[in-house]
Motif scaffolding. Structure first.
Motif, mmCIF file in Angstrom:
data_model
loop_
_atom_site.group_PDB
_atom_site.id
_atom_site.type_symbol
_atom_site.label_atom_id
_atom_site.label_comp_id
_atom_site.label_asym_id
_atom_site.label_seq_id
_atom_site.Cartn_x
_atom_site.Cartn_y
_atom_site.Cartn_z
ATOM 1 N N GLY A 32 0.827 -1.206 0.000
ATOM 2 C CA GLY A 32 0.000 0.000 0.000
ATOM 3 C C GLY A 32 0.861 1.255 0.000
ATOM 4 O O GLY A 32 0.575 2.236 -0.699
ATOM 5 N N LEU A 33 1.951 1.188 0.765
ATOM 6 C CA LEU A 33 2.884 2.311 0.814
ATOM 7 C C LEU A 33 3.489 2.555 -0.578
ATOM 8 O O LEU A 33 3.552 3.690 -1.057
ATOM 9 C CB LEU A 33 3.995 1.972 1.815
ATOM 10 N N TRP A 34 3.866 1.454 -1.221
ATOM 11 C CA TRP A 34 4.420 1.582 -2.569
ATOM 12 C C TRP A 34 3.411 2.229 -3.513
ATOM 13 O O TRP A 34 3.739 3.106 -4.303
ATOM 14 C CB TRP A 34 4.838 0.193 -3.094
ATOM 15 N N LEU A 94 0.999 4.279 -2.854
ATOM 16 C CA LEU A 94 0.879 5.721 -2.611
ATOM 17 C C LEU A 94 2.017 6.474 -3.301
ATOM 18 O O LEU A 94 1.800 7.525 -3.911
ATOM 19 C CB LEU A 94 0.909 6.021 -1.109
#
Lengths: 273, 267
Positions: free
Chosen positions: B42-44, B46
């Motif tokens: 999910g961080l990637w 974003l």
């Protein structure tokens, strides 16, 4: 018809009241969720600061976050814990013996659990994020109202469908636990639900090439579709399409659950002493 | 037998017990890895959309994330006894028995249970660190590697302190305070980003109250050569992880007071 529905309505009411009694746990949950919400909002604000032009605006993404914290209890992370225990102790045999339709019974239990757990949390969350935040001068971080009256009405329909979708999935998990005789069978749920519903990041912010798949997979109906309807990102035909996707997956989950449960009940063997 | 040998024996027993159900064990381990690695995904996602967050890039954030996740998983693995202290020891009165045995209570609580499934989160943290190192163009020196390890150690001390404080509170509240999860899991969530993206009150909270910023932000920023963002010199990153150990010392002090206050609740 009314007498037929009685046992299911009774279990629904009893469960709902039970859920309302966990007040201390609910308070702890509330504080935790406020805390998470604030962290997520600050992170989103930081990301948007450099690139404000996105499929959803910062205000919408913030409202998405607060809705997500307020409605956290709706998500089907696990099978019904009592069913899981019954499977492990062998008491699942009682479920088989009850003179009611097991799928409907489990469905009613799941609806009551999800609705009861959420009813307790949504109001304080709303007061904190939609009323208190603007009052203390943090209006930019607050939970906004629905985009339009139409959006509010469609949201009411869509969030009800989300409740049904979540409950139908819980029943499916119950059946999986019963069939495989271990509560670990439901472990897959969190892995699927968290990313695919939009709880980790709003699905609209995921890569553009994935949008078609993300919209039509079942778990978008738990979070992403109703929330986007709420702030008007899905309006008119798009909103109806989203609701159609939800109806489709509720129906498929129900059918799959009924079919699988019939199969399991036909040759159930129990464990335990 | 020394304390360390005793703990090793606890570890062996616990591992043997958990491995009686190898499939269940593997499922839990893999689930924890998947759930946490998906968060990293999910961080990637974003970053794929936004490019950077206030000038910080994805590999840089991955290093913050990896360090805090690794530190937390190491503590989470070995502090189940403290996490469950309220319901398992105080409420039941079992802590009486712990006190009667001629060994420190902390040793016995560490040995109560080992959450080997946290290896799933540990693996995720290490993946994040490896991704960061592979994508970043850092001129690695022994000093930088040592600083990174020092940061993990400080983070582990801090998380251990938080869990010991949670257990200490149980002397008075009996129940386990799940609100502490907001600080442990919430802390992992918050400390995966550099402090300068947050509002100043929150930044102060993460420096002076629960010093996650001291154990992760300053040293990792120094490793990344981005100490200019922190408003402090790079030297500060080499001493700030001490705050984690200071927090742990305070937690032990409170724990001692808690034991003094304990008068048993058993029936």
């Amino acid at each position: 018809m009314s007498t037929l529905a009685l046992p299911y309505l009774a279990i629904l009411r009893a469960r709902f009241v039970l859920m309302l009694q966990y007040r201390a746990a609910a308070f702890a949950g509330f504080v935790t969720q406020c805390w998470w919400g604030v962290i997520k909002v600050m992170v989103l604000a930081a990301f948007y600061a450099g690139h404000p032009h996105q499929p959803i605006t910062l205000a919408q993404a913030i409202t998405y976050t607060w809705l997500g914290q307020g409605l956290l209890g709706l998500l089907p992370w696990n099978a019904d814990p009592e069913i899981s225990e019954a499977v492990e102790s062998g008491n699942i045999a009682y479920e088989r013996l009850r003179p009611v339709d097991t799928h409907s019974l489990w469905f009613a239990r799941a609806i009551a659990q999800k609705a009861g757990g959420t009813a307790l949390r949504i109001l304080p969350m709303f007061i904190a994020a939609a009323v208190v935040l603007p009052l203390i001068g943090l209006g930019e971080w607050s939970w906004r109202m629905p985009a339009t009256a139409d959006a509010a009405a469609l949201f009411a329909v869509s969030i009800t469908l989300a409740l049904l979708l979540s409950s139908a999935f819980v029943v499916l998990l119950n059946v999986a636990v019963t069939a495989l005789k271990t509560r670990r069978a439901a472990n897959i749920a969190a892995t699927l639900v968290n990313p695919l519903s939009g709880m980790i990041i709003p699905l609209a912010l995921a890569p553009t090439w994935a949008q078609g798949f993300l919209f039509w997979q079942p778990f978008a109906g738990l979070v992403d579709i109703p929330y986007r309807i709420y702030f008007g990102n899905l309006a008119g035909a798009a909103a109806l399409e989203g609701i159609a996707a939800q109806v489709l997956w509720v129906a498929l989950f129900m059918l799959a659950g009924r079919w699988w449960l019939a199969d399991v009940w036909a040759r159930v063997d129990t464990q335990g002493s | 037998m020394g304390e360390f040998a005793l703990i090793l024996r606890y570890v062996r027993n616990c591992l043997r017990a958990q491995m009686l159900y190898p499939t269940a064990f593997m499922i839990r381990l893999v689930t924890q890895f998947t759930v946490t690695i998906v968060e990293f995904g999910g961080l990637w996602a974003l970053f794929a959309r936004f490019g950077h967050v206030r000038g910080w890039t994805f590999p840089e954030i991955a290093l913050f994330y990896g360090v805090v996740s690794t530190a937390f998983s190491l503590v989470d693995m070995s502090t189940r006894g403290f996490d469950m202290f309220g319901p398992q020891f105080v409420k039941t009165g079992d802590f009486d028995r712990v006190l009667l045995r001629p060994r420190p209570a902390t040793t016995q609580l560490v040995g109560f249970e080992f959450g080997f499934t946290s290896i799933g989160r540990l693996a995720q943290g290490l993946v994040a660190v490896v991704v960061a190192i592979a994508l970043l163009d850092i001129d690695w020196t022994a000093a930088k590697v040592a600083l990174l390890l020092w940061s993990v150690a400080g983070g582990a001390a801090l998380f251990a302190g938080i869990l010991i404080l949670q257990a200490t509170l149980a002397f008075w509240t009996v129940e386990s305070l799940e609100i502490v999860n907001a600080i442990t899991y919430g802390g992992v969530e918050a400390a995966q980003y550099p402090l300068d993206i947050y509002a100043s009150w929150f930044r102060k909270f993460l420096i002076y109250v629960v010093p996650l910023g001291c154990v992760v932000y300053f040293p990792v920023a120094a490793v990344l050569g981005r100490s200019d963002m922190t408003g402090m010199g790079a030297w500060f990153g080499t001493v700030s992880p001490l705050a984690g150990f200071a927090f742990l010392a305070l937690a032990f002090f409170a724990w001692g007071r808690g034991i003094g206050h304990y008068t048993s609740t058993g029936s």
